[in-house]
Enzyme design. Structure first.
Site, PDB file in Angstrom:
ATOM      1  CE1 TYR A  93       0.414   1.835   4.247  1.00 32.26           C
ATOM      2  CE2 TYR A  93       0.806  -0.510   4.514  1.00 32.26           C
ATOM      3  CZ  TYR A  93       0.907   0.780   4.982  1.00 32.26           C
ATOM      4  OH  TYR A  93       1.514   1.038   6.183  1.00 32.26           O
ATOM      5  CD1 TRP A 184      -3.595  -1.630  11.026  1.00 35.00           C
ATOM      6  CD2 TRP A 184      -1.930  -1.385   9.556  1.00 35.00           C
ATOM      7  NE1 TRP A 184      -3.563  -2.763  10.242  1.00 35.00           N
ATOM      8  CE2 TRP A 184      -2.540  -2.627   9.330  1.00 35.00           C
ATOM      9  CE3 TRP A 184      -0.851  -1.012   8.746  1.00 35.00           C
ATOM     10  CZ2 TRP A 184      -2.125  -3.498   8.333  1.00 35.00           C
ATOM     11  CZ3 TRP A 184      -0.421  -1.886   7.753  1.00 35.00           C
ATOM     12  CH2 TRP A 184      -1.058  -3.109   7.557  1.00 35.00           C
ATOM     13  CG  ASP A 185       1.264   3.174   8.502  1.00 31.49           C
ATOM     14  OD1 ASP A 185       1.613   3.342   7.335  1.00 31.49           O
ATOM     15  OD2 ASP A 185       0.103   3.391   8.894  1.00 31.49           O
ATOM     16  CB  THR A 186       4.161   2.575  14.303  1.00 33.53           C
ATOM     17  OG1 THR A 186       4.530   3.821  13.703  1.00 33.53           O
ATOM     18  CG2 THR A 186       5.136   2.264  15.429  1.00 33.53           C
ATOM     19  CB  SER A 188       2.388  -3.448  10.469  1.00 31.93           C
ATOM     20  OG  SER A 188       3.047  -2.403   9.779  1.00 31.93           O
TER      21      SER A 188
END
Length: 238
Positions: A93, A184-186, A188
């Site tokens: 993404y 969410w990015d961090t 993951s």
């Protein structure tokens, strides 16, 4: 249905103008890369015509898929849903404003093809070239320093919206990710590192999009997210 090698997701909320450029540029870049792919637009309760634009693209190109939500879910939930609906072996993404130069897409995908569990662009490596305001630069460096300090990450940049994962790996990580939106990015990439997976970052060319600002509530919220994750990892597990 033929196997799909790559799923690319564009998380979208009232981004119709950005979509007008992002969809054709994504299709061009992915076609040149030469793998089978699907382009999912995870449209999150938009009211500006984003949904209708993607529906037009669906009619023209079967590789484009719309995932619409009537209500705002947040970036994290939208990505979780897109993963559940995806068919690709690689799940990728990036931000719809193409702040990260799309010329980096082949490198992002190739790193996962060559064995990385997760690959991410980085705005904070010495070789990175970025254009953004001073307040955002200060906030970003401070945030990422706290992530490394409290959560033990080895990465320089956790929130760059330009990431790819082996789909099977991400499916195992998602049940452990709590954040519904930006953190969410961090989560993951921190969880992937803690699982001993191969996570690679590489420098990118990145340009701040128009109208983006740093708000106190965003900085405060992200700081609290770091502390909550630290508590979960170091206190609750005991």
């Amino acid at each position: 249905m033929n196997p799909v090698q790559i799923t690319v997701v564009l998380p979208v909320y009232n981004d119709v103008e950005a979509l007008k450029s992002a969809i054709p540029k994504s299709l061009e870049a992915l076609t040149e890369f030469g793998r089978s792919f699907e382009l999912i637009v995870a449209e999150d309760g938009s009211t500006d015509g984003s949904r209708e634009l993607v529906e037009e693209w669906e009619q023209k190109d079967p590789r484009v898929r719309l995932l619409h939500s009537d209500e705002r879910q947040g970036r994290g939930r939208a990505l979780n849903r897109a993963l559940a609906e995806s068919h690709g072996e690689i799940f990728c993404y990036y931000d719809v404003d193409l702040a990260t130069d799309i010329k980096h897409l082949p490198e992002l995908l190739t790193r996962v093809e060559n064995g990385a569990a997760v690959a991410t662009g980085s705005r904070l490596m010495p070789e990175s070239r970025i254009i953004r305001s001073g307040d955002r630069e200060f906030a970003s460096r401070g945030y990422n320093t706290l992530v490394r300090l409290f959560l033990g990450s080895k990465l320089r940049d956790h929130q760059c919206g330009f990431k790819a994962y082996r789909a099977g790996v991400l499916q195992e990580l998602v049940p452990k990710i709590h954040a519904p939106h930006w953190f969410w990015d961090t989560e993951s990439v921190v969880l992937a590192q803690r699982a001993g997976l191969r996570v690679e970052e590489f420098p990118v060319v990145w340009t701040q999009g128009p109208g983006t600002t740093v708000r106190f509530k965003d900085v405060y919220g992200m700081g609290m997210d770091i502390l909550r994750m630290w508590w979960r990892l170091h206190v609750e597990k005991n």
